[in-house]
Motif scaffolding. Structure first.
Motif, PDB file in Angstrom:
ATOM      1  N   LEU A 298      57.609  61.183  54.210  1.00  0.00           N
ATOM      2  CA  LEU A 298      56.735  60.810  53.095  1.00  0.00           C
ATOM      3  C   LEU A 298      57.540  60.302  51.898  1.00  0.00           C
ATOM      4  O   LEU A 298      57.148  59.333  51.246  1.00  0.00           O
ATOM      5  CB  LEU A 298      55.862  61.983  52.688  1.00  0.00           C
ATOM      6  CG  LEU A 298      54.753  62.361  53.678  1.00  0.00           C
ATOM      7  CD1 LEU A 298      54.072  63.645  53.244  1.00  0.00           C
ATOM      8  CD2 LEU A 298      53.757  61.235  53.793  1.00  0.00           C
ATOM      9  N   LEU A 299      58.652  60.946  51.606  1.00  0.00           N
ATOM     10  CA  LEU A 299      59.497  60.501  50.497  1.00  0.00           C
ATOM     11  C   LEU A 299      60.069  59.103  50.747  1.00  0.00           C
ATOM     12  O   LEU A 299      60.086  58.256  49.852  1.00  0.00           O
ATOM     13  CB  LEU A 299      60.637  61.495  50.268  1.00  0.00           C
ATOM     14  CG  LEU A 299      60.273  62.775  49.534  1.00  0.00           C
ATOM     15  CD1 LEU A 299      61.453  63.731  49.539  1.00  0.00           C
ATOM     16  CD2 LEU A 299      59.845  62.468  48.124  1.00  0.00           C
ATOM     17  N   ILE A 300      60.524  58.875  51.973  1.00  0.00           N
ATOM     18  CA  ILE A 300      61.089  57.561  52.297  1.00  0.00           C
ATOM     19  C   ILE A 300      60.013  56.485  52.242  1.00  0.00           C
ATOM     20  O   ILE A 300      60.221  55.402  51.682  1.00  0.00           O
ATOM     21  CB  ILE A 300      61.776  57.606  53.680  1.00  0.00           C
ATOM     22  CG1 ILE A 300      63.030  58.461  53.609  1.00  0.00           C
ATOM     23  CG2 ILE A 300      62.116  56.201  54.161  1.00  0.00           C
ATOM     24  CD1 ILE A 300      63.646  58.772  54.943  1.00  0.00           C
ATOM     25  N   ALA A 301      58.856  56.754  52.824  1.00  0.00           N
ATOM     26  CA  ALA A 301      57.775  55.762  52.833  1.00  0.00           C
ATOM     27  C   ALA A 301      57.325  55.442  51.410  1.00  0.00           C
ATOM     28  O   ALA A 301      57.160  54.277  51.047  1.00  0.00           O
ATOM     29  CB  ALA A 301      56.604  56.271  53.666  1.00  0.00           C
ATOM     30  N   TRP A 302      57.144  56.465  50.597  1.00  0.00           N
ATOM     31  CA  TRP A 302      56.706  56.249  49.223  1.00  0.00           C
ATOM     32  C   TRP A 302      57.794  55.546  48.411  1.00  0.00           C
ATOM     33  O   TRP A 302      57.534  54.597  47.678  1.00  0.00           O
ATOM     34  CB  TRP A 302      56.340  57.584  48.589  1.00  0.00           C
ATOM     35  CG  TRP A 302      55.936  57.475  47.158  1.00  0.00           C
ATOM     36  CD1 TRP A 302      54.761  56.999  46.667  1.00  0.00           C
ATOM     37  CD2 TRP A 302      56.732  57.840  46.027  1.00  0.00           C
ATOM     38  NE1 TRP A 302      54.780  57.042  45.295  1.00  0.00           N
ATOM     39  CE2 TRP A 302      55.982  57.558  44.880  1.00  0.00           C
ATOM     40  CE3 TRP A 302      58.001  58.375  45.884  1.00  0.00           C
ATOM     41  CZ2 TRP A 302      56.453  57.794  43.608  1.00  0.00           C
ATOM     42  CZ3 TRP A 302      58.475  58.613  44.607  1.00  0.00           C
ATOM     43  CH2 TRP A 302      57.707  58.323  43.493  1.00  0.00           C
ATOM     44  N   GLY A 303      59.021  55.997  48.559  1.00  0.00           N
ATOM     45  CA  GLY A 303      60.119  55.422  47.800  1.00  0.00           C
ATOM     46  C   GLY A 303      60.416  53.986  48.190  1.00  0.00           C
ATOM     47  O   GLY A 303      60.680  53.135  47.335  1.00  0.00           O
TER      48      GLY A 303
ATOM     49  N   GLY B 214      75.350  51.952  50.216  1.00  0.00           N
ATOM     50  CA  GLY B 214      74.267  52.572  49.458  1.00  0.00           C
ATOM     51  C   GLY B 214      73.286  53.318  50.345  1.00  0.00           C
ATOM     52  O   GLY B 214      72.706  54.324  49.930  1.00  0.00           O
ATOM     53  N   LEU B 215      73.112  52.854  51.575  1.00  0.00           N
ATOM     54  CA  LEU B 215      72.189  53.525  52.487  1.00  0.00           C
ATOM     55  C   LEU B 215      72.696  54.906  52.873  1.00  0.00           C
ATOM     56  O   LEU B 215      71.909  55.847  52.999  1.00  0.00           O
ATOM     57  CB  LEU B 215      71.964  52.660  53.731  1.00  0.00           C
ATOM     58  CG  LEU B 215      70.723  52.954  54.536  1.00  0.00           C
ATOM     59  CD1 LEU B 215      69.472  52.793  53.699  1.00  0.00           C
ATOM     60  CD2 LEU B 215      70.641  52.060  55.744  1.00  0.00           C
ATOM     61  N   ASP B 216      74.015  55.045  53.017  1.00  0.00           N
ATOM     62  CA  ASP B 216      74.580  56.364  53.319  1.00  0.00           C
ATOM     63  C   ASP B 216      74.396  57.318  52.145  1.00  0.00           C
ATOM     64  O   ASP B 216      74.118  58.511  52.339  1.00  0.00           O
ATOM     65  CB  ASP B 216      76.064  56.229  53.654  1.00  0.00           C
ATOM     66  CG  ASP B 216      76.295  55.473  54.949  1.00  0.00           C
ATOM     67  OD1 ASP B 216      75.432  55.572  55.857  1.00  0.00           O
ATOM     68  OD2 ASP B 216      77.330  54.793  55.060  1.00  0.00           O
ATOM     69  N   THR B 217      74.522  56.803  50.933  1.00  0.00           N
ATOM     70  CA  THR B 217      74.301  57.627  49.748  1.00  0.00           C
ATOM     71  C   THR B 217      72.851  58.090  49.676  1.00  0.00           C
ATOM     72  O   THR B 217      72.573  59.265  49.394  1.00  0.00           O
ATOM     73  CB  THR B 217      74.664  56.833  48.483  1.00  0.00           C
ATOM     74  OG1 THR B 217      75.989  56.350  48.602  1.00  0.00           O
ATOM     75  CG2 THR B 217      74.524  57.690  47.242  1.00  0.00           C
ATOM     76  N   ILE B 218      71.931  57.174  49.949  1.00  0.00           N
ATOM     77  CA  ILE B 218      70.505  57.529  49.949  1.00  0.00           C
ATOM     78  C   ILE B 218      70.220  58.557  51.027  1.00  0.00           C
ATOM     79  O   ILE B 218      69.489  59.534  50.810  1.00  0.00           O
ATOM     80  CB  ILE B 218      69.641  56.265  50.131  1.00  0.00           C
ATOM     81  CG1 ILE B 218      69.783  55.349  48.913  1.00  0.00           C
ATOM     82  CG2 ILE B 218      68.184  56.622  50.357  1.00  0.00           C
ATOM     83  CD1 ILE B 218      69.176  53.980  49.103  1.00  0.00           C
TER      84      ILE B 218
ATOM     85  N   LEU C 280      65.094  41.715  54.081  1.00  0.00           N
ATOM     86  CA  LEU C 280      66.238  41.807  54.997  1.00  0.00           C
ATOM     87  C   LEU C 280      67.553  41.712  54.225  1.00  0.00           C
ATOM     88  O   LEU C 280      68.511  42.429  54.541  1.00  0.00           O
ATOM     89  CB  LEU C 280      66.157  40.709  56.055  1.00  0.00           C
ATOM     90  CG  LEU C 280      65.072  40.888  57.101  1.00  0.00           C
ATOM     91  CD1 LEU C 280      64.972  39.651  57.980  1.00  0.00           C
ATOM     92  CD2 LEU C 280      65.339  42.113  57.947  1.00  0.00           C
ATOM     93  N   PHE C 281      67.590  40.850  53.229  1.00  0.00           N
ATOM     94  CA  PHE C 281      68.787  40.736  52.403  1.00  0.00           C
ATOM     95  C   PHE C 281      69.079  42.048  51.679  1.00  0.00           C
ATOM     96  O   PHE C 281      70.227  42.498  51.645  1.00  0.00           O
ATOM     97  CB  PHE C 281      68.615  39.601  51.386  1.00  0.00           C
ATOM     98  CG  PHE C 281      69.721  39.520  50.385  1.00  0.00           C
ATOM     99  CD1 PHE C 281      70.967  39.027  50.734  1.00  0.00           C
ATOM    100  CD2 PHE C 281      69.520  39.938  49.081  1.00  0.00           C
ATOM    101  CE1 PHE C 281      71.984  38.957  49.817  1.00  0.00           C
ATOM    102  CE2 PHE C 281      70.531  39.874  48.152  1.00  0.00           C
ATOM    103  CZ  PHE C 281      71.772  39.378  48.523  1.00  0.00           C
ATOM    104  N   ALA C 282      68.048  42.660  51.111  1.00  0.00           N
ATOM    105  CA  ALA C 282      68.244  43.924  50.396  1.00  0.00           C
ATOM    106  C   ALA C 282      68.714  45.020  51.343  1.00  0.00           C
ATOM    107  O   ALA C 282      69.596  45.811  51.003  1.00  0.00           O
ATOM    108  CB  ALA C 282      66.954  44.340  49.706  1.00  0.00           C
TER     109      ALA C 282
END
Length: 125
Positions: free
Chosen positions: A103-108, A83-87, A72-74
């Motif tokens: 799949l990319l999000i789950a794996w990453g 950083g989430l908008d950049t991702i 949750l902190f991360a």
């Protein structure tokens, strides 16, 4: 005497495997069975049995709670820093197909959490 010591484990196997009982119901029952067996059959003093049970609960909960709090902190940190908008922007340039992105999000995310904390963190979350 060995069968008595195996009684909580055998109960869990039967309750979870054959009776299809929920884990949150079966595990406290198995803990109570092990407490009764320790006190009644192995002559363990009740205060020591209570202390051992509380220590077991603490040792079981601490790593899980630590992993969840750090995840949750991360997440909050990546949202607050942008950083989430950049991702999100980077992932939308990879593919238009939502399945590929999933799949990319789950794996990453799983790999990220493993690298950050280790010891099966992605599975816990």
């Amino acid at each position: 005497m060995v069968i008595l010591a195996l009684l909580p484990i055998l109960f869990l196997i039967v309750a979870l495997g054959f009776l299809k009982m929920a884990g949150w119901k079966a595990c406290p029952i198995a803990a109570i069975i092990s407490f009764i067996v320790a006190v009644a059959c192995y002559n363990m003093p009740v205060p020591i049995a209570i202390s051992a049970a509380l220590e077991g609960v603490a040792l079981a909960c601490w790593p899980i709670l630590l992993v969840i709090i750090m995840a949750l902190f991360a997440y909050k940190m990546t949202v607050a820093t942008g950083g989430l908008d950049t991702i999100k922007q980077m992932l939308t340039t990879v593919s238009e197909d939502k399945r590929v992105l999933f799949l990319l999000i789950a794996w990453g995310f799983g790999t990220f959490m493993e690298g950050m904390a280790g010891f099966g963190t992605a599975v816990a979350i």
